[in-house]
Design an enzyme around this catalytic site. Structure first.
Site, mmCIF file in Angstrom:
data_model
loop_
_atom_site.group_PDB
_atom_site.id
_atom_site.type_symbol
_atom_site.label_atom_id
_atom_site.label_comp_id
_atom_site.label_asym_id
_atom_site.label_seq_id
_atom_site.Cartn_x
_atom_site.Cartn_y
_atom_site.Cartn_z
ATOM 1 N N CYS A 80 0.840 -1.331 0.009
ATOM 2 C CA CYS A 80 0.165 0.059 -0.075
ATOM 3 C C CYS A 80 0.830 1.230 0.084
ATOM 4 O O CYS A 80 0.123 2.494 -0.349
ATOM 5 C CB CYS A 80 -1.041 0.027 1.356
ATOM 6 S SG CYS A 80 -1.840 -1.426 1.212
ATOM 7 N N HIS A 109 -3.653 6.496 0.299
ATOM 8 C CA HIS A 109 -3.986 4.994 -0.065
ATOM 9 C C HIS A 109 -5.345 4.682 0.565
ATOM 10 O O HIS A 109 -5.921 4.906 1.545
ATOM 11 C CB HIS A 109 -3.146 4.099 0.733
ATOM 12 C CG HIS A 109 -3.734 2.747 0.873
ATOM 13 N ND1 HIS A 109 -3.959 2.070 -0.394
ATOM 14 C CD2 HIS A 109 -3.881 1.781 1.934
ATOM 15 C CE1 HIS A 109 -4.531 0.776 -0.226
ATOM 16 N NE2 HIS A 109 -4.344 0.929 1.249
ATOM 17 N N ASN A 142 -9.908 -1.814 -2.247
ATOM 18 C CA ASN A 142 -8.667 -1.446 -2.120
ATOM 19 C C ASN A 142 -7.719 -2.462 -2.889
ATOM 20 O O ASN A 142 -7.857 -3.660 -2.895
ATOM 21 C CB ASN A 142 -8.445 -2.007 -0.626
ATOM 22 C CG ASN A 142 -7.152 -1.951 -0.199
ATOM 23 O OD1 ASN A 142 -5.899 -1.742 -0.804
ATOM 24 N ND2 ASN A 142 -6.936 -1.874 1.243
#
Length: 336
Positions: A112, A259, A289
């Protein structure tokens, strides 16, 4: 001499999974509440014979519709879904794309925080005079590591690839970046088996770690509460340090792009750092995600939403698996 993000393109796999689809597998789970809290409506996953490299190739070719690929001097390929243990996937990508042979190509394994690391690495290569155009590629297929009975991770994570062109400019448009690492938290987000320490185990025991999710050590495990605690403890002060190092105030940033982990976490961080909703990007409803791809996708979507090109000062921050985090300030003057 400096560098700037010039163009971003991204792709999703063709297979889309909605919350309604997941509800068929998990009928007792409240996906309406999940959607409201976490903010994800649909995610995309690769087919059995499709890999992160396949997605990466598509994203790069999409970018090359508006840029001469023979001008690429270096490939930075960020993935935790490599094609093989060896060779380096970036080398295979160079061949697939038909790029010059006198270029650099390397993989780096970050999740990430990978995009923000990559932006800074590209800036260093360009600012040192070694290259003029860097192709930063992020590509992830976490779906291949998730147990089919793991409702949390299946709900959150999606597959994607993004291709980002970072090029030489006269001015510094990639400003100061900062980094953080806490390897003591390595096991908070991990695929335990399948590498040098532990081989894949065909008889791996199903475990739940005290939750109603199902994993084995062959699959992705995420300790959600611990990851949340790490993020909310570290990132607010980290953002303030980035601002101080760049001698900027929060109100001087046109948009913060963190993120895109989940909407609840993002809103918590936004409030803690005291950023207005208008200046903080929070939209992962379509895609979920996508790990190292969330920031470039968000940057592309944000600039595409603008009516015209304009000079922007943006704050980008990545955080997660490692545990690792990084971020900094970038300037752009065009839609990406």
């Amino acid at each position: 001499m400096g560098a700037q993000i010039k163009k971003i393109e991204y792709v999703f796999p063709e297979v889309m999974i909605t919350n309604e689809d997941l509800k068929k597998d998990f009928p007792d789970y409240d996906f309406e509440r999940f959607e409201e809290k976490v903010g994800i409506k649909r995610r995309y996953v690769v087919s059995d014979d499709e890999t992160a490299l396949d997605l990466a190739e598509k994203a790069c070719n999409k970018l090359f519709q508006n840029f001469d690929k023979q001008k690429i001097d270096y490939i930075l390929y960020c993935t935790q879904s490599p094609e093989y243990f060896l060779p380096t996937t970036a080398c295979i990508l160079q061949d697939r794309l038909g790029l010059r042979k006198d270029i650099g190509a390397l993989d780096f394994n970050l999740g990430c925080s990978g995009f923000t690391y990559g932006v800074n690495l590209a800036n260093a290569l360009i600012s040192s005079g070694q290259v003029e155009n860097v192709l930063l590629v992020t590509a992830e297929t976490y779906s291949k590591f998730i147990h089919p009975k793991d409702k949390t991770n299946r709900s959150i994570f999606g597959d994607a690839a993004a291709a980002t062109l970072i090029s030489k400019t006269d001015d510094d448009n990639i400003l100061k970046f900062k980094f953080g690492t806490d390897g003591s938290g390595y096991d908070k987000l991990i695929v335990k088996n399948g590498c040098s320490k532990f081989p894949l185990d065909s008889d791996a025991e199903q475990i739940s770690y005290g939750t109603d999710n199902i994993y084995t050590d062959n699959h992705l495990y995420m300790n959600g509460p611990e990851v949340f605690n790490f993020t909310t403890k570290v990132i607010p002060d980290f953002v303030k340090e980035i601002m101080a190092d760049n001698k900027l105030e929060i109100n001087q940033i046109d948009q913060f792009v963190f993120h895109q982990a989940n909407s609840f976490m993002l809103d918590f961080l936004r409030k803690r750092v005291k950023i207005s909703k208008e200046n903080f990007y929070n939209d992962l409803s379509d895609g979920g995600n996508t790990v190292s791809c969330t920031i470039p996708i968000a940057l592309k979507r944000y600039t595409d939403s603008l009516e015209e090109n304009k000079e922007l000062t943006l704050g980008i921050v990545g955080f997660g698996v490692g545990l690792s985090w990084s971020g900094g300030i970038i300037k752009i003057n065009n839609k990406l």
